[in-house]
Design an enzyme around this catalytic site. Sequence first.
Site, PDB file in Angstrom:
ATOM      1  N   ARG A 134       0.838  -1.201   0.000  1.00 49.00           N
ATOM      2  CA  ARG A 134       0.000   0.000   0.000  1.00 49.00           C
ATOM      3  C   ARG A 134       0.867   1.242   0.000  1.00 49.00           C
ATOM      4  NH1 ARG A 134      -5.251  -1.495   3.895  1.00 49.00           N
ATOM      5  NH2 ARG A 134      -5.193  -3.715   3.370  1.00 49.00           N
ATOM      6  N   GLU A 194     -13.723 -10.734  10.304  1.00 51.25           N
ATOM      7  CA  GLU A 194     -14.202  -9.702  11.242  1.00 51.25           C
ATOM      8  C   GLU A 194     -15.117 -10.315  12.282  1.00 51.25           C
ATOM      9  OE1 GLU A 194     -15.814  -5.801   9.449  1.00 51.25           O
ATOM     10  OE2 GLU A 194     -15.860  -7.336   7.897  1.00 51.25           O
TER      11      GLU A 194
END
Length: 685
Positions: free
Chosen positions: A60, A121
């Site tokens: 990133r 999650e």
Amino acid sequence: MPVARPEPQEPRVIAHVDMDCFYVQVEQRRNPALRGQPTAVVQYNDWKGGGLIAVSYEARGFGVKRSMRGDEAKRVCPGINLVQVPVARGKADLNLYRSSGSEVVAILASKGKCERASIDEVYLDLTEAAKEMLLQAPPDSLEEICMEAAKSNILGLSSDASEKEKNVRAWLCRSDADYQDKLLACGAIIVAQLRIRVLEETQFTCSAGIAHNKMLAKLVSGMHKPAQQTVVPLSSIQDFLSSLPVKKMKQLGGKLGSSLQYDLGVETIGDLLSFSEEKLQEQYGANTGTWLWKIARGISGEEVEDRLLPKSHGCGKTFPGPRALKNNTSVRILALPFSSFSSKIISYSLAAEAEYLRGRTRLSCMPIYLGMKQLENTQLSTFRTVKGWLDQLCEELSERIQSDLNQNKRIAQTLTLHARASKKNERDSMKKFPSKSCPLRYGTGKIQEDAMKLFESGLHDFLESQSTGWSITSLSVTASKIFDIPSGTSSILRYIKGPNSSAPPAISDSSSVPEDPSLDVTPIHEEQCEPSTSEKEDNNRYSAISTKQCPANEEKKNSMKSTGVKGASSILKFLSRDHSAHQEKRRSDGLICSHQGPGSSSEANEAERNVPAQAAVVDRSNSGAEPSGSSNTWMLNVEDIDPAVVEELPPEIQREIQGWIRPSKHPTAKRRGSTISSYFPPARS
DNA sequence: ACGGCTCAGACG
DNA sequence: TCGTCTGAG
């Protein structure tokens, strides 16, 4: 559309835990050389380097983003490592990531209610644990607040560079804080400890948000990444929300959020405050209106569900553009000398031609006759292609629901097929392929068979009597309505086997029979996979009754009487209808609407729809002995139970079997006599 | 002809 | 209920 929930009056401590670029971490654990490197996980490497589905933080830094193509990522970051997601049966196989996710869930579920929100999650309700800590070992009594907790980000706390950690410690220990924030501080410490455990036990890092409700926890869990956590004190909520762009709010990332922007001029959540609840309701309906009004004020009553496992399993694949499944992928042109389409050029699939050349297809199927014949031929060929893919998908689905059955003792009750299709040159090409569902029967072959029937049914509706130029651009099968198997199910087994397995089978005439180690049980793989795909080691060892191998009824009864019944497998086999009878029944009762030609009446079809046909008998007798919690499970569809055999059983056993059966809600589904026609009731009242 | 593959939940 | 649609990651 989102809907408001009544909010609990008591303050809660909710955490949202989010794995950092999870797929990348899974690959890094598998290949540690990738650690610290710019890395991305891609699927389908063949086209423009594949699509990125996870990107490491190093990558990133180079500007690599999700939903770049692999080639693009290479361009902006030449040193990037691209790891392909595993492929099985011609499609992406996410099982590695699913099981890795389960490892994490198992740890996170230890401190309170835990809800698996996605593959990577979870939400936690830590209210009780936080209260407990506040009573037993409040933060200000701890001589040393754990390092990880001290690295928390506290929303609204002045984050002066070097003083930060000190400030955080001070905040966590504040004795003058109000009760709710003290609870939050405890929650933050608990989450920090959990995250450390996750790292130690799985090598995965994660980030987390800690707040008083799910909405706020979720909003901030990704605010500081990777491997950090963020706390939302009461006092910070309004400022935080007031500047938050609407699109950032969960549920507002799509059309509803756009509507807020363009129709109401709302740019931030704070802007929402100027609208009355009535106004919002008028615009978006009562439920959504109230929901909007509340979230603008940081109010969200959504509870953390106690659920560690997914509610459904789906397998799908897309066939974009030129890869669409259709009859003319490789075009052969044939001018017809005489037909209703005489001036037209008809194409047919290479597959059909190959079949013909191999001698598997009769001449009458080849496109040398009339137009209609030819259409049939091309459709047959497309069906074969679709069936091939559908079989692959069903095979994976079957594997997944079987391991769910063995590991979690859950049964799926509904099979749904979804497809996307397009019609060439049709005005009505906007029409969508309808999804279709039916009761789910266990067994790869049965699932494949049912899925294909569902496909045909959907295609029939889709085509509406026209039949040329259609193609399939996506296929998926889903197993849903998954229930826990109730415990204490099989008193029938105990009864038949005797109190302990040494006792003679009560049902048998011959009194003492040696225990049979279930040799007559056929593993479902062998039963149903004719082309024997690479059979993997069965660490999900389950077995199912093979109706194929059932002897005829008379024979069965005799064998029952003479040899006795030993074990769940024998019992289920004994109970089951013989294969050919079963086939007949299916044909006549039509579990799935069979494909009907144009012009055939549909009322019979209507009556035969949705006949429940699923039941299960599970032997859990050894489940306690299995350390892993995984034990063999035997399945039998109720439709395969032979009522004539049941009638011969002792009354109490008959009653138990009747207890498995729930009357069909569809009065149109006509049954003969006492035919068992319904399905196993889910576990609950 | 490209973001593929999953999941959950609300609505009618 | 089933099927469609939205939304998330």
